[in-house]
Design a protein around this motif. Sequence first.
Motif, PDB file in Angstrom:
ATOM      1  N   LEU A 147      32.738  23.650  77.296  1.00  0.00           N
ATOM      2  CA  LEU A 147      31.773  22.958  76.445  1.00  0.00           C
ATOM      3  C   LEU A 147      32.351  22.774  75.047  1.00  0.00           C
ATOM      4  O   LEU A 147      33.010  23.677  74.530  1.00  0.00           O
ATOM      5  N   PRO A 148      32.098  21.637  74.424  1.00  0.00           N
ATOM      6  CA  PRO A 148      32.541  21.466  73.038  1.00  0.00           C
ATOM      7  C   PRO A 148      31.821  22.464  72.132  1.00  0.00           C
ATOM      8  O   PRO A 148      30.662  22.821  72.372  1.00  0.00           O
ATOM      9  N   SER A 149      32.498  22.902  71.088  1.00  0.00           N
ATOM     10  CA  SER A 149      31.913  23.904  70.193  1.00  0.00           C
ATOM     11  C   SER A 149      30.642  23.395  69.521  1.00  0.00           C
ATOM     12  O   SER A 149      29.770  24.187  69.167  1.00  0.00           O
ATOM     13  N   ARG A 150      30.498  22.081  69.372  1.00  0.00           N
ATOM     14  CA  ARG A 150      29.298  21.535  68.753  1.00  0.00           C
ATOM     15  C   ARG A 150      28.068  21.700  69.640  1.00  0.00           C
ATOM     16  O   ARG A 150      26.944  21.584  69.174  1.00  0.00           O
ATOM     17  N   MET A 151      28.275  21.977  70.945  1.00  0.00           N
ATOM     18  CA  MET A 151      27.145  22.185  71.862  1.00  0.00           C
ATOM     19  C   MET A 151      26.730  23.651  71.958  1.00  0.00           C
ATOM     20  O   MET A 151      25.745  23.972  72.616  1.00  0.00           O
ATOM     21  N   LEU A 152      27.495  24.532  71.314  1.00  0.00           N
ATOM     22  CA  LEU A 152      27.188  25.954  71.379  1.00  0.00           C
ATOM     23  C   LEU A 152      26.416  26.383  70.141  1.00  0.00           C
ATOM     24  O   LEU A 152      26.644  25.867  69.040  1.00  0.00           O
ATOM     25  N   TRP A 177      33.983  13.232  90.081  1.00  0.00           N
ATOM     26  CA  TRP A 177      34.388  14.631  90.244  1.00  0.00           C
ATOM     27  C   TRP A 177      34.876  15.203  88.917  1.00  0.00           C
ATOM     28  O   TRP A 177      34.507  16.305  88.526  1.00  0.00           O
ATOM     29  N   ARG A 178      35.684  14.437  88.226  1.00  0.00           N
ATOM     30  CA  ARG A 178      36.265  14.896  86.949  1.00  0.00           C
ATOM     31  C   ARG A 178      35.196  15.107  85.879  1.00  0.00           C
ATOM     32  O   ARG A 178      35.331  15.988  85.026  1.00  0.00           O
ATOM     33  N   ALA A 179      34.129  14.310  85.930  1.00  0.00           N
ATOM     34  CA  ALA A 179      33.101  14.368  84.897  1.00  0.00           C
ATOM     35  C   ALA A 179      31.985  15.368  85.198  1.00  0.00           C
ATOM     36  O   ALA A 179      31.132  15.591  84.353  1.00  0.00           O
ATOM     37  N   THR A 180      31.978  15.982  86.377  1.00  0.00           N
ATOM     38  CA  THR A 180      30.927  16.937  86.728  1.00  0.00           C
ATOM     39  C   THR A 180      31.435  18.349  86.480  1.00  0.00           C
ATOM     40  O   THR A 180      32.394  18.785  87.105  1.00  0.00           O
ATOM     41  N   THR A 181      30.793  19.039  85.537  1.00  0.00           N
ATOM     42  CA  THR A 181      31.197  20.402  85.191  1.00  0.00           C
ATOM     43  C   THR A 181      29.989  21.322  85.157  1.00  0.00           C
ATOM     44  O   THR A 181      28.866  20.891  84.920  1.00  0.00           O
ATOM     45  N   TYR A 182      30.261  22.602  85.396  1.00  0.00           N
ATOM     46  CA  TYR A 182      29.259  23.649  85.317  1.00  0.00           C
ATOM     47  C   TYR A 182      29.762  24.681  84.318  1.00  0.00           C
ATOM     48  O   TYR A 182      30.906  25.126  84.407  1.00  0.00           O
ATOM     49  N   SER A 183      28.910  25.043  83.365  1.00  0.00           N
ATOM     50  CA  SER A 183      29.281  26.041  82.364  1.00  0.00           C
ATOM     51  C   SER A 183      28.199  27.104  82.288  1.00  0.00           C
ATOM     52  O   SER A 183      27.008  26.806  82.415  1.00  0.00           O
ATOM     53  N   LEU A 184      28.633  28.321  82.049  1.00  0.00           N
ATOM     54  CA  LEU A 184      27.730  29.438  81.845  1.00  0.00           C
ATOM     55  C   LEU A 184      28.034  30.021  80.479  1.00  0.00           C
ATOM     56  O   LEU A 184      29.185  30.361  80.190  1.00  0.00           O
ATOM     57  N   THR A 185      27.022  30.093  79.635  1.00  0.00           N
ATOM     58  CA  THR A 185      27.180  30.752  78.339  1.00  0.00           C
ATOM     59  C   THR A 185      26.360  32.042  78.378  1.00  0.00           C
ATOM     60  O   THR A 185      25.716  32.337  79.380  1.00  0.00           O
ATOM     61  N   ASN A 186      26.376  32.761  77.288  1.00  0.00           N
ATOM     62  CA  ASN A 186      25.578  33.983  77.243  1.00  0.00           C
ATOM     63  C   ASN A 186      24.085  33.684  77.100  1.00  0.00           C
ATOM     64  O   ASN A 186      23.267  34.587  77.159  1.00  0.00           O
ATOM     65  N   ARG A 187      23.703  32.400  76.960  1.00  0.00           N
ATOM     66  CA  ARG A 187      22.296  32.025  76.818  1.00  0.00           C
ATOM     67  C   ARG A 187      21.781  31.045  77.870  1.00  0.00           C
ATOM     68  O   ARG A 187      20.584  30.961  78.090  1.00  0.00           O
ATOM     69  N   ARG A 188      22.667  30.250  78.490  1.00  0.00           N
ATOM     70  CA  ARG A 188      22.182  29.181  79.369  1.00  0.00           C
ATOM     71  C   ARG A 188      23.210  28.807  80.429  1.00  0.00           C
ATOM     72  O   ARG A 188      24.385  29.129  80.325  1.00  0.00           O
ATOM     73  N   LEU A 189      22.715  28.106  81.432  1.00  0.00           N
ATOM     74  CA  LEU A 189      23.525  27.524  82.498  1.00  0.00           C
ATOM     75  C   LEU A 189      23.479  26.013  82.295  1.00  0.00           C
ATOM     76  O   LEU A 189      22.398  25.435  82.180  1.00  0.00           O
ATOM     77  N   VAL A 190      24.650  25.372  82.199  1.00  0.00           N
ATOM     78  CA  VAL A 190      24.725  23.955  81.839  1.00  0.00           C
ATOM     79  C   VAL A 190      25.446  23.190  82.936  1.00  0.00           C
ATOM     80  O   VAL A 190      26.540  23.574  83.348  1.00  0.00           O
ATOM     81  N   MET A 191      24.816  22.089  83.393  1.00  0.00           N
ATOM     82  CA  MET A 191      25.459  21.165  84.321  1.00  0.00           C
ATOM     83  C   MET A 191      25.596  19.833  83.596  1.00  0.00           C
ATOM     84  O   MET A 191      24.618  19.283  83.101  1.00  0.00           O
TER      85      MET A 191
END
Length: 170
Positions: A3-8, A77-91
């Motif tokens: 995730l870009p730092s601006r989204m955190l 495929w390249r544009a679909t990502t899953y991220s987990l932060t200490n606060r949320r799950l992001v698709m």
Amino acid sequence: MGLPSRMLGADEYEVLHTRTHAKALVGPALALIGIGALVGAGTAVIPTDYRPLGQVVVLVLGGALAGWACVRPFLRWRATTYSLTNRRLVMRTGVLSKVSVDLPLWRINDVSTQRSLGDRVLGCGTLVAQTAGEGSVALRDVPDVQHVQRAVSEQLFGELNAAPGPGGAR
């Protein structure tokens, strides 16, 4: 790239970042091989009276078909990502039109996995997060889905597991 730092948030950090499993590229790869074979055969069978214009038409049609059957799924495929932060799950998904689904961890009640036989062979699966309000959210084709489930559970219940039990024992 996560995730870009601006989204955190201010004290938010990324725990895990992945994209969908590469099994989504098997069909497009086979299609590219088939399209290449068809274009090669098509340019070879064009009568000499229609050359080179007929061959150019076959190449253009083959290129358009390859773009639709191969490049488009690759970009998805390249544009679909899953991220987990200490606060949320992001698709995050989308090539031209971006869609981002943020699921706060405090709203998740349960995390489970679904794996077919083919998914087990390939090492992927579907992560299902049960929420209190909206039902469930499914993240499909997650690579090493059991590792991701464990990471989400640690973020959800880590504080509960670290709390001392009766008598100070853990």
